[in-house]
Enzyme design. Structure first.
Site, PDB file in Angstrom:
ATOM      1  N   GLY A 164      -4.740 -16.748  10.245  1.00  0.00           N
ATOM      2  CA  GLY A 164      -4.519 -16.597  11.675  1.00  0.00           C
ATOM      3  C   GLY A 164      -4.674 -17.898  12.440  1.00  0.00           C
ATOM      4  O   GLY A 164      -4.843 -17.880  13.657  1.00  0.00           O
ATOM      5  N   ILE A 203       4.912 -28.019   6.490  1.00  0.00           N
ATOM      6  CA  ILE A 203       6.309 -27.575   6.503  1.00  0.00           C
ATOM      7  C   ILE A 203       6.734 -27.453   7.960  1.00  0.00           C
ATOM      8  O   ILE A 203       6.158 -26.658   8.707  1.00  0.00           O
ATOM      9  CB  ILE A 203       6.476 -26.194   5.820  1.00  0.00           C
ATOM     10  CG1 ILE A 203       5.768 -26.129   4.461  1.00  0.00           C
ATOM     11  CG2 ILE A 203       7.950 -25.798   5.731  1.00  0.00           C
ATOM     12  CD1 ILE A 203       6.488 -26.771   3.324  1.00  0.00           C
ATOM     13  N   LYS A 237       1.895 -11.775  16.121  1.00  0.00           N
ATOM     14  CA  LYS A 237       3.282 -11.350  15.961  1.00  0.00           C
ATOM     15  C   LYS A 237       3.700 -10.485  17.149  1.00  0.00           C
ATOM     16  O   LYS A 237       2.914  -9.659  17.621  1.00  0.00           O
ATOM     17  CB  LYS A 237       3.434 -10.536  14.664  1.00  0.00           C
ATOM     18  CG  LYS A 237       3.168 -11.373  13.412  1.00  0.00           C
ATOM     19  CD  LYS A 237       3.095 -10.517  12.165  1.00  0.00           C
ATOM     20  CE  LYS A 237       2.689 -11.393  10.973  1.00  0.00           C
ATOM     21  NZ  LYS A 237       2.351 -10.579   9.790  1.00  0.00           N
ATOM     22  N   GLU A 288      -0.210 -16.625   1.980  1.00  0.00           N
ATOM     23  CA  GLU A 288      -1.398 -15.771   1.900  1.00  0.00           C
ATOM     24  C   GLU A 288      -0.973 -14.418   1.376  1.00  0.00           C
ATOM     25  O   GLU A 288       0.191 -14.045   1.463  1.00  0.00           O
ATOM     26  CB  GLU A 288      -2.009 -15.546   3.298  1.00  0.00           C
ATOM     27  CG  GLU A 288      -2.659 -16.762   3.895  1.00  0.00           C
ATOM     28  CD  GLU A 288      -3.143 -16.549   5.331  1.00  0.00           C
ATOM     29  OE1 GLU A 288      -3.294 -15.388   5.751  1.00  0.00           O
ATOM     30  OE2 GLU A 288      -3.363 -17.564   6.005  1.00  0.00           O
ATOM     31  N   ARG A 292      -3.862  -5.072   2.584  1.00  0.00           N
ATOM     32  CA  ARG A 292      -4.000  -3.905   3.464  1.00  0.00           C
ATOM     33  C   ARG A 292      -2.608  -3.417   3.875  1.00  0.00           C
ATOM     34  O   ARG A 292      -1.617  -4.096   3.628  1.00  0.00           O
ATOM     35  CB  ARG A 292      -4.754  -4.316   4.739  1.00  0.00           C
ATOM     36  CG  ARG A 292      -4.016  -5.424   5.494  1.00  0.00           C
ATOM     37  CD  ARG A 292      -4.494  -5.645   6.914  1.00  0.00           C
ATOM     38  NE  ARG A 292      -3.587  -6.523   7.634  1.00  0.00           N
ATOM     39  CZ  ARG A 292      -3.610  -7.848   7.601  1.00  0.00           C
ATOM     40  NH1 ARG A 292      -4.513  -8.475   6.870  1.00  0.00           N
ATOM     41  NH2 ARG A 292      -2.720  -8.557   8.285  1.00  0.00           N
ATOM     42  N   VAL A 295       0.410  -3.831  10.380  1.00  0.00           N
ATOM     43  CA  VAL A 295       0.915  -3.250  11.626  1.00  0.00           C
ATOM     44  C   VAL A 295       2.406  -2.951  11.501  1.00  0.00           C
ATOM     45  O   VAL A 295       2.874  -1.866  11.872  1.00  0.00           O
ATOM     46  CB  VAL A 295       0.675  -4.228  12.809  1.00  0.00           C
ATOM     47  CG1 VAL A 295       1.361  -3.719  14.075  1.00  0.00           C
ATOM     48  CG2 VAL A 295      -0.817  -4.448  13.050  1.00  0.00           C
TER      49      VAL A 295
END
Ligand code: MV4
Length: 447
Positions: A164, A203, A237, A288, A292, A295
């Site tokens: 994050g 990048i 996001k 990453e 889980r 969303v």
């Protein structure tokens, strides 16, 4: 199959899980803080247990309270949703010790993927392309400067405990290195209690593409294609879509197989997401892995006809998956409707929803826990609805999204709807040619 699942979450995802459980004939237990006693997940679950006061650390993050709630209600599994305890290794371990099935990753898998430098090494060993950089943690500034000169600037240092964007610094020359190193170390030590850093080539202007995977208890893993999450602001996001405008069948097959190889290398069971950066040449690199449900999972559901929560529950109960990879033949896009004022730095705008009209019609899905008369508490994240639109082409989806956004009325609070309406009219967005930098240059002042 489980008889009763406790949902250790709130808001739309708690409702989302209750809905699938009901369709599967599984009883549900909601847990809630005192701020959420009027919440729909409390009313729609078969049972509900108050687990503490409004602050998350005293309720939705309070492991003893949640385990007690599972014990007194005889729940045989816990679904953690996203956020809160969903990637908490300690919680996964405690559930296992209490004989309660944690519908998510094992403590070992969470720890391995939660340490980003270890995750990267593991993926590299599994043959997944990773961004060039330090092997494991960066031992010193001197070694950092040496590696950076070898690779060429710009480079980026990242917190191994991060994610994050926190504890991350872009470095453009060796004169900056010491200061950036000190800043990143300080920030990650304070935020995560772990100041380990690793180094990568930076990048420039990538796309954020993630692959949805699902693995069963018998070593089989399949992918359900990608989601493009390049429309982000400060690592939040705002819009996700599938398929990605920049991913063709060949790249999808390659990235899908890379994600499967990575997941199989750690014996991954359950739903997971492997995040990649894709550069201007179409080269992709592991970033990453999220252990889980995410969303934005509904857009994948819309184009695959899978119920991903149902799949999670089934594999947790030991049912094998078919093992078919999926290539989409429809388009789906999600707009996150947040109680925030996009004109004023996305400042949170909690409070009473005085009146509400939700859009509907063909190809429109809303995942939301709000209703007219509901008060959005200030204690939790500000997402109040996901507007998910599906159609035959990207153009059709954008047109339909605009139509749905225009039907969406919320009185009493500010929302991100005006931003989404403007985005759907943006020529660059419509062209599909944008990167993770897109919103940095976006004009929010005239919303
Ligand atoms: C990068 C990068 C460029 N090069 N790593 C941002 C969050 C964290 N998970 C990793 N991030 C990035 N890592 C290298 N080597 C650019 C970002 C990045 C980013 C990535 C995905 C989506 C939005 C982003 C916004 C800014 C920076």
């Amino acid at each position: 199959m489980f008889k009763k699942i406790l949902i250790a979450n709130r808001g739309e995802i708690a409702l989302r899980i209750i809905r699938t459980c009901r369709e599967m004939g599984i009883k549900t237990v909601a847990v809630y803080s005192t701020a959420d006693k009027e919440s729909l997940h409390v009313r729609f679950a078969d049972e509900a247990v108050c687990i503490g006061p409004p602050p998350s650390r005293l309720s939705y993050l309070n492991i003893p309270s949640i385990i007690s709630a599972a014990e007194i209600t005889n729940a045989d599994a816990i679904h953690p949703g996203y956020g809160f305890l969903s990637e908490n290794a300690e919680f996964s371990k405690i559930c296992a010790e209490y004989g309660i099935k944690f519908i998510g990753a094992t403590a070992e898998q969470i720890n391995m993927m939660g340490d980003k430098a270890t995750a990267k090494d593991t993926m590299k060993k599994a043959g997944v392309p990773v961004i060039p950089g330090s092997e494991g943690l960066l031992p010193s500034v001197e070694e950092g400067i040496r590696l950076s000169e070898e690779m060429g600037y710009p480079v980026i240092i990242k917190a191994t405990a991060g994610g994050g964007g926190r504890g991350m610094r872009v470095i453009h020359s060796s004169d900056e290195f010491q200061k950036m190193w000190d800043d990143a170390k300080m920030e990650s030590g304070a935020a995560f209690g772990n100041d380990g850093l690793y180094l990568e080539k930076f990048i420039e202007e990538p796309r954020h593409i993630e692959i949805q995977i699902i693995g069963d208890q018998y070593g089989k893993v399949c992918h359900l294609s990608e989601r493009d999450c390049s429309i982000q602001r400060r690592h939040q996001k705002l819009v996700e879509e599938t398929p990605s405008p920049i991913v063709n069948d060949e790249l999808r097959a390659e990235m899908g197989q890379a994600a499967i190889n990575g997941a199989q290398a750690i014996g991954y069971e359950g739903a997971g997401t492997v995040e990649f950066l894709v550069d201007k040449n179409g080269d992709y690199y592991f970033m990453e892995m999220n252990t889980r449900i995410q969303v934005e999972h509904p857009i994948t559901e819309q184009v695959t006809n899978y119920d991903l929560i149902k799949e999670q529950i089934k594999v947790a109960a030991g049912i094998p998956i078919s093992g078919q990879n999926y290539f989409p033949n429809a388009f789906s896009m999600e707009c996150r409707i947040n109680a925030e004022d996009p004109k004023n730095g996305f400042r949170p705008s909690p409070g009473l929803i005085k009146s509400l009209h939700l859009p509907g019609g063909q190809g429109v899905r809303i995942d939301s826990h709000v209703y007219a008369g509901y008060t959005i508490p200030p204690n939790y994240d500000s997402m109040i609805a996901k507007l998910i639109v599906t159609g035959q082409s990207r153009e059709e989806v954008i047109t339909r999204m605009k139509r749905a956004l225009m039907e969406f009325y919320i009185e009493g609070i500010k929302t991100t709807i005006p931003f989404h309406l403007k985005l759907m009219d943006d020529e660059q967005f419509k062209s599909g040619n944008f990167t993770t930098k897109f919103l940095e240059d976006f004009d929010f002042s005239d919303l």
